[in-house]
Design a protein around this motif. Sequence first.
Motif, short mmCIF file in Angstrom:
data_model
loop_
_atom_site.label_atom_id
_atom_site.label_comp_id
_atom_site.label_asym_id
_atom_site.label_seq_id
_atom_site.Cartn_x
_atom_site.Cartn_y
_atom_site.Cartn_z
N MET A 1 0.84 -1.18 0.00
CA MET A 1 0.00 0.00 0.00
C MET A 1 0.89 1.25 0.00
N VAL A 2 0.46 2.24 -0.74
CA VAL A 2 1.19 3.50 -0.83
C VAL A 2 0.19 4.63 -0.62
N GLU A 3 0.50 5.53 0.31
CA GLU A 3 -0.34 6.71 0.56
C GLU A 3 0.54 7.93 0.47
N SER A 4 -0.04 9.04 0.04
CA SER A 4 0.74 10.28 -0.01
C SER A 4 -0.08 11.44 0.50
N SER A 5 0.63 12.44 1.02
CA SER A 5 -0.01 13.67 1.47
C SER A 5 0.93 14.83 1.20
N PHE A 6 0.34 15.99 0.94
CA PHE A 6 1.13 17.18 0.62
C PHE A 6 0.84 18.26 1.65
N ASP A 7 1.88 18.83 2.22
CA ASP A 7 1.74 19.92 3.18
C ASP A 7 2.04 21.23 2.45
N ASP A 8 1.00 22.04 2.25
CA ASP A 8 1.16 23.30 1.51
C ASP A 8 2.13 24.26 2.21
N LYS A 9 2.14 24.25 3.53
CA LYS A 9 2.97 25.18 4.29
C LYS A 9 4.46 24.90 4.08
N THR A 10 4.84 23.62 4.16
CA THR A 10 6.25 23.26 4.04
C THR A 10 6.63 22.79 2.64
N GLU A 11 5.64 22.68 1.76
CA GLU A 11 5.84 22.16 0.40
C GLU A 11 6.51 20.78 0.43
N CYS A 12 6.05 19.97 1.39
CA CYS A 12 6.62 18.63 1.58
C CYS A 12 5.60 17.58 1.14
N LEU A 13 6.05 16.70 0.28
CA LEU A 13 5.24 15.56 -0.13
C LEU A 13 5.73 14.36 0.67
N THR A 14 4.84 13.78 1.45
CA THR A 14 5.16 12.59 2.24
C THR A 14 4.52 11.38 1.58
N ILE A 15 5.33 10.36 1.37
CA ILE A 15 4.84 9.11 0.79
C ILE A 15 5.08 8.01 1.81
N LEU A 16 4.00 7.34 2.22
CA LEU A 16 4.07 6.25 3.17
C LEU A 16 3.94 4.94 2.40
N VAL A 17 4.90 4.06 2.60
CA VAL A 17 4.84 2.72 2.01
C VAL A 17 4.60 1.75 3.15
N ASP A 18 3.58 0.90 2.99
CA ASP A 18 3.19 -0.04 4.04
C ASP A 18 3.29 -1.46 3.51
N GLY A 19 4.07 -2.30 4.19
CA GLY A 19 4.22 -3.70 3.79
C GLY A 19 5.42 -3.90 2.89
N ARG A 20 5.23 -4.68 1.85
CA ARG A 20 6.31 -4.98 0.90
C ARG A 20 6.52 -3.82 -0.05
N PHE A 21 7.74 -3.36 -0.16
CA PHE A 21 8.10 -2.30 -1.11
C PHE A 21 8.84 -3.00 -2.24
N ASP A 22 8.07 -3.39 -3.26
CA ASP A 22 8.62 -4.12 -4.39
C ASP A 22 7.90 -3.68 -5.66
#
Length: 101
Positions: A1-22
Amino acid sequence: MVESSFDDKTECLTILVDGRFDYSCHKLFKEAFVSAKKAASVYEIDLSRVTYLDSSALGMLLLLRDHAGGEKADVRLKKPNGAVLDILKIANFHRLFDIEE
């Protein structure tokens, strides 16, 4: 599973990878940074829930780095577990990315 979120204030894109990263994550991972609403100045990849990482995941991280600007990119790999950290170090990724344990 892959989820992402963007913080407008810091201009940071966070990508969370859950489980197997393949390879099964390839499409979702690439969409997470290519289809972001705005260009990010910082990319954080949360690896805290990754249980397995293979060479295709390493390739995806390199694609992200190129997309983010190559050597000038601010890409941070966050909270890898011991096994994942070992793989990243064997591949010399600690020289290409900031790894925050």
